[in-house]
Design a protein around this motif. Structure first.
Motif, PDB file in Angstrom:
ATOM      1  N   VAL A  91       0.803  -1.223   0.000  1.00  0.00           N
ATOM      2  CA  VAL A  91       0.000   0.000   0.000  1.00  0.00           C
ATOM      3  C   VAL A  91       0.831   1.266   0.000  1.00  0.00           C
ATOM      4  CG1 VAL A  91      -1.942  -1.119   1.116  1.00  0.00           C
ATOM      5  CG2 VAL A  91      -0.245   0.037   2.513  1.00  0.00           C
ATOM      6  N   GLY A  92       2.099   1.168   0.306  1.00  0.00           N
ATOM      7  CA  GLY A  92       2.956   2.342   0.383  1.00  0.00           C
ATOM      8  C   GLY A  92       3.197   2.739   1.840  1.00  0.00           C
ATOM      9  N   GLU A  93       4.305   3.384   2.064  1.00  0.00           N
ATOM     10  CA  GLU A  93       4.717   3.740   3.430  1.00  0.00           C
ATOM     11  C   GLU A  93       3.743   4.710   4.103  1.00  0.00           C
ATOM     12  OE1 GLU A  93       7.201   2.522   5.263  1.00  0.00           O
ATOM     13  OE2 GLU A  93       7.732   1.146   3.649  1.00  0.00           O
ATOM     14  N   ASP A  94       3.241   5.705   3.357  1.00  0.00           N
ATOM     15  CA  ASP A  94       2.347   6.701   3.957  1.00  0.00           C
ATOM     16  C   ASP A  94       1.059   6.064   4.459  1.00  0.00           C
ATOM     17  OD1 ASP A  94       4.133   8.707   3.450  1.00  0.00           O
ATOM     18  OD2 ASP A  94       3.211   9.296   1.553  1.00  0.00           O
ATOM     19  N   VAL A  95       0.452   5.232   3.632  1.00  0.00           N
ATOM     20  CA  VAL A  95      -0.796   4.593   4.029  1.00  0.00           C
ATOM     21  C   VAL A  95      -0.539   3.594   5.163  1.00  0.00           C
ATOM     22  CG1 VAL A  95      -2.699   3.132   3.215  1.00  0.00           C
ATOM     23  CG2 VAL A  95      -1.783   4.911   1.734  1.00  0.00           C
ATOM     24  N   ALA A  96       0.575   2.869   5.088  1.00  0.00           N
ATOM     25  CA  ALA A  96       0.887   1.857   6.104  1.00  0.00           C
ATOM     26  C   ALA A  96       1.114   2.470   7.485  1.00  0.00           C
ATOM     27  CB  ALA A  96       2.109   1.062   5.689  1.00  0.00           C
ATOM     28  N   LYS A  97       1.541   3.737   7.543  1.00  0.00           N
ATOM     29  CA  LYS A  97       1.729   4.405   8.840  1.00  0.00           C
ATOM     30  C   LYS A  97       0.398   4.639   9.548  1.00  0.00           C
ATOM     31  CE  LYS A  97       5.866   6.983   7.570  1.00  0.00           C
ATOM     32  NZ  LYS A  97       6.395   8.306   7.249  1.00  0.00           N
ATOM     33  N   HIS A  98      -0.669   4.761   8.775  1.00  0.00           N
ATOM     34  CA  HIS A  98      -1.962   5.122   9.349  1.00  0.00           C
ATOM     35  C   HIS A  98      -3.016   4.014   9.277  1.00  0.00           C
ATOM     36  CE1 HIS A  98      -0.608   9.265   9.703  1.00  0.00           C
ATOM     37  NE2 HIS A  98      -0.096   9.135   8.492  1.00  0.00           N
ATOM     38  N   CYS A  99      -2.788   2.991   8.459  1.00  0.00           N
ATOM     39  CA  CYS A  99      -3.771   1.917   8.278  1.00  0.00           C
ATOM     40  C   CYS A  99      -3.079   0.568   8.440  1.00  0.00           C
ATOM     41  CB  CYS A  99      -4.405   1.995   6.895  1.00  0.00           C
ATOM     42  SG  CYS A  99      -5.188   3.585   6.567  1.00  0.00           S
ATOM     43  N   VAL A 100      -3.637  -0.285   9.315  1.00  0.00           N
ATOM     44  CA  VAL A 100      -3.027  -1.572   9.639  1.00  0.00           C
ATOM     45  C   VAL A 100      -4.048  -2.691   9.390  1.00  0.00           C
ATOM     46  CG1 VAL A 100      -1.969  -2.915  11.491  1.00  0.00           C
ATOM     47  CG2 VAL A 100      -1.626  -0.448  11.396  1.00  0.00           C
ATOM     48  N   PRO A 101      -3.661  -3.758   8.679  1.00  0.00           N
ATOM     49  CA  PRO A 101      -4.592  -4.876   8.521  1.00  0.00           C
ATOM     50  C   PRO A 101      -4.757  -5.615   9.847  1.00  0.00           C
ATOM     51  CG  PRO A 101      -2.480  -5.423   7.550  1.00  0.00           C
ATOM     52  CD  PRO A 101      -2.405  -3.992   7.979  1.00  0.00           C
TER      53      PRO A 101
END
Length: 175
Positions: A91-101
């Motif tokens: 998903v990309g680093e920016d999205v991964a910082k704020h969204c976690v599966p």
């Protein structure tokens, strides 16, 4: 005699049924022979692995785990678990910082993701079709049908199958 009926074309003929029966009989005979051989070896002083490879030989941990995953039918959950480990690359680093599966529902084929703010939850809901396509490209077609996005609060907690309207939970009857 030719028929245009697709049901008859897909049914196995007598020769095919005989081949299947012969193959099954050979496998059963081989299994019986292996069992007799093991009983003889057990009487002579225990089971030993011979010069040829068989099921009792030691194997590498990775091969044993792969065999277990295949035998139990855990391919899809294991693949999704790998995706959860590679979430920032997908998903990309920016999205991964704020969204976690959080978890994967195998029956429904739904990936549940938690975001740390409502703005990121809305953003991820807009990106969900693209992410589903990426995940299915990585995991195989149909592995993920839907991404369910939860905001920071998540779904309301329910304490039982029946709930009185207006109740605030288990402590509302004590005072």
């Amino acid at each position: 005699m030719t028929t245009d009926d697709p049901k008859r074309a897909s049914e196995p003929s007598g020769v095919d049924l005989a081949r299947v029966a012969l193959r099954a009989a050979k496998e059963q005979a081989r299994a019986r022979g292996d069992a007799v051989q093991q009983k003889k070896q057990a009487r002579r002083g225990g089971l030993r692995s011979g010069a040829r490879a068989d099921g009792r030989d030691p194997m590498a941990l990775g091969a044993a785990i792969n065999r277990l995953i295949t035998e139990r039918g855990w391919e899809a959950p294991a693949a999704v678990g790998g995706v959860m480990g590679r979430w920032p690359q997908i998903v990309g680093e920016d999205v991964a910082k704020h969204c976690v599966p959080e978890r994967y529902d195998e029956d429904e084929r739904v990936l549940i993701v938690r975001c740390d703010s409502t703005a990121w939850a809305t953003n991820l809901r807009l990106l969900a079709p693209t992410l589903v396509a990426r995940l299915n490209e990585d995991l195989g077609h149909g592995a993920v049908k839907l991404i369910k996005v939860n905001g920071p609060g998540g779904p309301a907690r329910r304490y039982g199958p029946l709930r009185a309207p207006g109740s605030t939970g288990p402590g509302d009857t004590y005072g």
